[in-house]
Design a protein around this motif. Structure first.
Motif, PDB file in Angstrom:
ATOM      1  N   SER A 138      -5.606  57.899  11.827  1.00  0.00           N
ATOM      2  CA  SER A 138      -5.424  59.342  11.323  1.00  0.00           C
ATOM      3  C   SER A 138      -5.737  59.394   9.938  1.00  0.00           C
ATOM      4  O   SER A 138      -5.229  58.470   9.196  1.00  0.00           O
ATOM      5  CB  SER A 138      -4.229  59.946  11.695  1.00  0.00           C
ATOM      6  N   ASN A 139      -6.153  60.521   9.353  1.00  0.00           N
ATOM      7  CA  ASN A 139      -6.249  60.649   7.806  1.00  0.00           C
ATOM      8  C   ASN A 139      -4.918  61.271   7.367  1.00  0.00           C
ATOM      9  O   ASN A 139      -4.602  61.211   6.223  1.00  0.00           O
ATOM     10  CB  ASN A 139      -7.471  61.367   7.506  1.00  0.00           C
ATOM     11  N   LYS A 140      -4.196  61.764   8.212  1.00  0.00           N
ATOM     12  CA  LYS A 140      -2.919  62.591   7.773  1.00  0.00           C
ATOM     13  C   LYS A 140      -1.503  61.559   7.708  1.00  0.00           C
ATOM     14  O   LYS A 140      -1.640  60.645   8.918  1.00  0.00           O
ATOM     15  CB  LYS A 140      -2.849  63.552   8.808  1.00  0.00           C
ATOM     16  N   THR A 141      -0.677  61.597   7.002  1.00  0.00           N
ATOM     17  CA  THR A 141       0.156  60.443   6.862  1.00  0.00           C
ATOM     18  C   THR A 141       1.688  61.018   7.052  1.00  0.00           C
ATOM     19  O   THR A 141       2.722  60.140   6.798  1.00  0.00           O
ATOM     20  CB  THR A 141       0.029  59.849   5.597  1.00  0.00           C
ATOM     21  N   PRO A 199      -1.404  54.235   7.834  1.00  0.00           N
ATOM     22  CA  PRO A 199      -2.692  54.220   8.416  1.00  0.00           C
ATOM     23  C   PRO A 199      -3.127  52.840   8.472  1.00  0.00           C
ATOM     24  O   PRO A 199      -4.336  52.479   8.111  1.00  0.00           O
ATOM     25  CB  PRO A 199      -3.738  54.930   7.448  1.00  0.00           C
TER      26      PRO A 199
END
Length: 281
Positions: A138-141, A199
């Motif tokens: 995912s790019n969102k953390t 990530p």
């Protein structure tokens, strides 16, 4: 001194995978681990496989608990295991998935330095034979209650590490629910808490024919049941609308009735706007 991490493995009919799962915990670079394995009444000799590695587990872990009993379901098994936990942090992993060696070390380090209730990571998708198929990163953390209830999250369950205190604060899992993780994450984040994500690939998630996630209609019906606890939240109409849309698609795949599909979509659209106008008054 390293904080103790409790690793829970609930097992049911995974004779061909369970040893790989346990070995992946043995191979963690982090040392302060207790392992709790509960066989939920397997019918395929899973427990006999687990016993093969018992002596190695007792040497490796700070504490090792392992037993079998009659089938009670996944959520009941997890609640039972939580009562055995003595760690500051808890990792839960299915008996057909695997951890990569640095998972526990990286996540403990993160939780020791960040005031969040839990942390997740990326996964490698592996097939029934253990071969890597692809990766999911995912790019969102960071994920909030709003992200989770609207299904705008990517939190692979096999990668989770949670604080034991927060698990006990929300009284664990609802044993009538099969989407146990989604239920728990909503409860944990509803008071402005968040779940973070590193990530990096921490686990191998095994895809095979017996995964519950293949039963989409049952999964979405369970999600609809779960959100009844939040029917006065301003996001409830949109959350229900999105779930109903998925139910409509799943029903169409089953019965192939285009007229019913259109009717359900239109009805869902009208219901969404009626609920939205009612809640927003």
């Amino acid at each position: 001194m390293q904080p103790l991490v409790s690793v829970i493995i609930p097992c049911y009919n995974h004779r061909q995978y369970i040893l790989d799962t346990i070995k992946s915990v043995i191979n963690q670079t982090y040392k302060a681990i207790e392992l709790i394995v509960i066989d939920d009444g397997s019918k395929d000799d899973s427990f006999e496989e687990i016993k093969k590695i018992e002596s190695e587990c007792r040497e490796r872990f700070k504490r090792f608990e392992c037993y079998t009993r009659e089938n009670r379901g996944l959520s009941a098994t997890l609640n039972e295991a939580i009562q055995w936990c003595q760690g500051k942090y808890v990792s839960l992993i299915a008996s057909d998935d695997i951890m990569f060696p640095e998972k526990t070390s990286r996540q403990v380090e993160y939780l020791e330095n960040n005031p969040v209730i839990g942390v997740f990571g990326a996964v490698a998708i592996i097939d029934a034979s253990g071969n890597a198929v692809t990766k999911r990163i995912s790019n969102k953390t960071s994920f909030s209650f709003e992200d989770i209830i609207l299904n705008k999250h990517d939190l692979p369950a096999c990668t989770q590490m949670l604080r034991l205190s927060t698990l006990k604060d929300v009284n664990g899992y609802d044993e009538s629910i099969k989407i146990e993780d989604w239920y728990l994450w909503l409860k944990q984040t509803k008071d402005d808490e968040r779940l973070d994500y590193i990530p990096e690939v921490f686990c191998g998630y095994r895809v095979h024919d017996s995964n519950f996630s293949h039963n989409h209609l049952a999964m979405y019906n369970d999600m609809k049941k779960i959100i009844q606890d939040y029917k006065f939240h301003f996001l409830y109409p949109l959350a229900e609308y999105k779930i109903n849309r998925q139910i409509t698609k799943a029903l169409f795949k089953i019965n192939k009735s285009f007229s019913e599909y259109i009717w359900l979509r239109v009805s869902n659209w009208f219901r969404y706007y009626l609920l939205k106008s009612k809640i927003c008054k």
